[in-house]
Scaffold this motif. Structure first.
Motif, PDB file in Angstrom:
ATOM      1  N   SER A   1      46.528  36.380  43.422  1.00  0.00           N
ATOM      2  CA  SER A   1      47.508  35.301  43.302  1.00  0.00           C
ATOM      3  C   SER A   1      47.598  34.498  44.603  1.00  0.00           C
ATOM      4  N   ALA A   2      47.683  35.204  45.722  1.00  0.00           N
ATOM      5  CA  ALA A   2      47.748  34.527  47.023  1.00  0.00           C
ATOM      6  C   ALA A   2      46.448  33.778  47.301  1.00  0.00           C
ATOM      7  N   GLY A   3      45.323  34.402  46.988  1.00  0.00           N
ATOM      8  CA  GLY A   3      44.034  33.754  47.200  1.00  0.00           C
ATOM      9  C   GLY A   3      43.864  32.512  46.354  1.00  0.00           C
ATOM     10  N   ASN A   4      44.200  32.610  45.067  1.00  0.00           N
ATOM     11  CA  ASN A   4      44.072  31.438  44.189  1.00  0.00           C
ATOM     12  C   ASN A   4      44.986  30.307  44.636  1.00  0.00           C
ATOM     13  N   SER A   5      46.178  30.654  45.083  1.00  0.00           N
ATOM     14  CA  SER A   5      47.112  29.636  45.567  1.00  0.00           C
ATOM     15  C   SER A   5      46.557  28.932  46.808  1.00  0.00           C
ATOM     16  N   ALA A   6      46.032  29.697  47.737  1.00  0.00           N
ATOM     17  CA  ALA A   6      45.475  29.118  48.968  1.00  0.00           C
ATOM     18  C   ALA A   6      44.220  28.296  48.678  1.00  0.00           C
TER      19      ALA A   6
ATOM     20  N   LEU B   1      46.133  50.018  43.419  1.00  0.00           N
ATOM     21  CA  LEU B   1      45.031  49.081  43.636  1.00  0.00           C
ATOM     22  C   LEU B   1      45.145  47.879  42.716  1.00  0.00           C
ATOM     23  N   ALA B   2      45.481  48.122  41.453  1.00  0.00           N
ATOM     24  CA  ALA B   2      45.619  47.019  40.501  1.00  0.00           C
ATOM     25  C   ALA B   2      46.746  46.084  40.912  1.00  0.00           C
ATOM     26  N   ARG B   3      47.874  46.642  41.308  1.00  0.00           N
ATOM     27  CA  ARG B   3      49.017  45.808  41.719  1.00  0.00           C
ATOM     28  C   ARG B   3      48.686  45.021  42.990  1.00  0.00           C
ATOM     29  N   ALA B   4      48.069  45.689  43.951  1.00  0.00           N
ATOM     30  CA  ALA B   4      47.673  44.987  45.179  1.00  0.00           C
ATOM     31  C   ALA B   4      46.651  43.901  44.859  1.00  0.00           C
ATOM     32  N   ASN B   5      45.740  44.174  43.935  1.00  0.00           N
ATOM     33  CA  ASN B   5      44.730  43.197  43.545  1.00  0.00           C
ATOM     34  C   ASN B   5      45.383  41.955  42.932  1.00  0.00           C
ATOM     35  N   VAL B   6      46.369  42.155  42.065  1.00  0.00           N
ATOM     36  CA  VAL B   6      47.062  41.024  41.448  1.00  0.00           C
ATOM     37  C   VAL B   6      47.733  40.172  42.518  1.00  0.00           C
ATOM     38  N   GLN B   7      48.389  40.824  43.464  1.00  0.00           N
ATOM     39  CA  GLN B   7      49.061  40.077  44.528  1.00  0.00           C
ATOM     40  C   GLN B   7      48.049  39.338  45.403  1.00  0.00           C
ATOM     41  N   SER B   8      46.950  39.999  45.719  1.00  0.00           N
ATOM     42  CA  SER B   8      45.920  39.387  46.547  1.00  0.00           C
ATOM     43  C   SER B   8      45.258  38.208  45.829  1.00  0.00           C
TER      44      SER B   8
END
Length: 164
Positions: free
Chosen positions: A46-51, A37-44
């Motif tokens: 990161s993608a969200g902040n970029s978008a 969950l933590a790893r998926a959260n970091v990826q999510s």
């Protein structure tokens, strides 16, 4: 949902295998739900902040703006509780959004000591654009899941995030 095998691959729900970008030492955490969950959260995030950067927001500021734009008129305390943030973090986020003309603080008719946060017209318009950007980021990050898997994942995460 796929599970990692001893050789570092995942068993897809159909029985096929798919490569996993995990180093050999990642095997120890392959079944650790908190780590995953933590790893998926970091990826999510990161993608969200970029978008969201394209519209001048980050995930946290977008979350505050989205809640202010939904018509529920949350107090800063409500925002802090719901988003699981320290109240001082919410104050800073609301201050920034207010300085940009995206939200206002209005007296809470039920509690004169509190303010509610309300999106302005500009805030609601930006929120709509941000929502599209966030949805595009989600589409990309979760592209390996079918629509049914996404629905199941969302339901499971809601059960964990809101247990009552």
């Amino acid at each position: 949902i796929a599970r990692m095998t001893a050789d570092g691959r995942t068993d897809a729900p159909t029985g096929e295998t798919a490569a996993v970008s995990a180093r050999p030492f990642g095997e120890a955490l392959a079944e650790d739900l908190s780590f995953l969950l933590a790893r998926a959260n970091v990826q999510s995030l990161s993608a969200g902040n970029s978008a969201l950067a394209k519209v001048g927001l980050r995930v946290r500021s977008y979350s505050v703006l989205a809640l202010a734009a939904d018509g529920s008129r949350p107090s800063q305390r409500d925002l802090a509780d719901f988003l699981r943030l320290d109240p001082s973090q919410v104050v800073a986020l609301v201050d920034d959004l207010q300085a940009r003309g995206l939200v206002t603080r209005e007296p809470d008719p039920n509690d004169r000591r509190a303010n509610v946060v309300v999106a302005t017209t500009d805030g609601r318009e930006l929120c709509d654009r941000a929502r599209l950007a966030a949805e595009q980021a989600e589409e990309k990050i979760y592209s390996g899941l079918s629509a049914a898997e996404r629905e199941r994942l969302a339901a499971m995460l809601r059960s964990v995030a809101f247990p009552d």
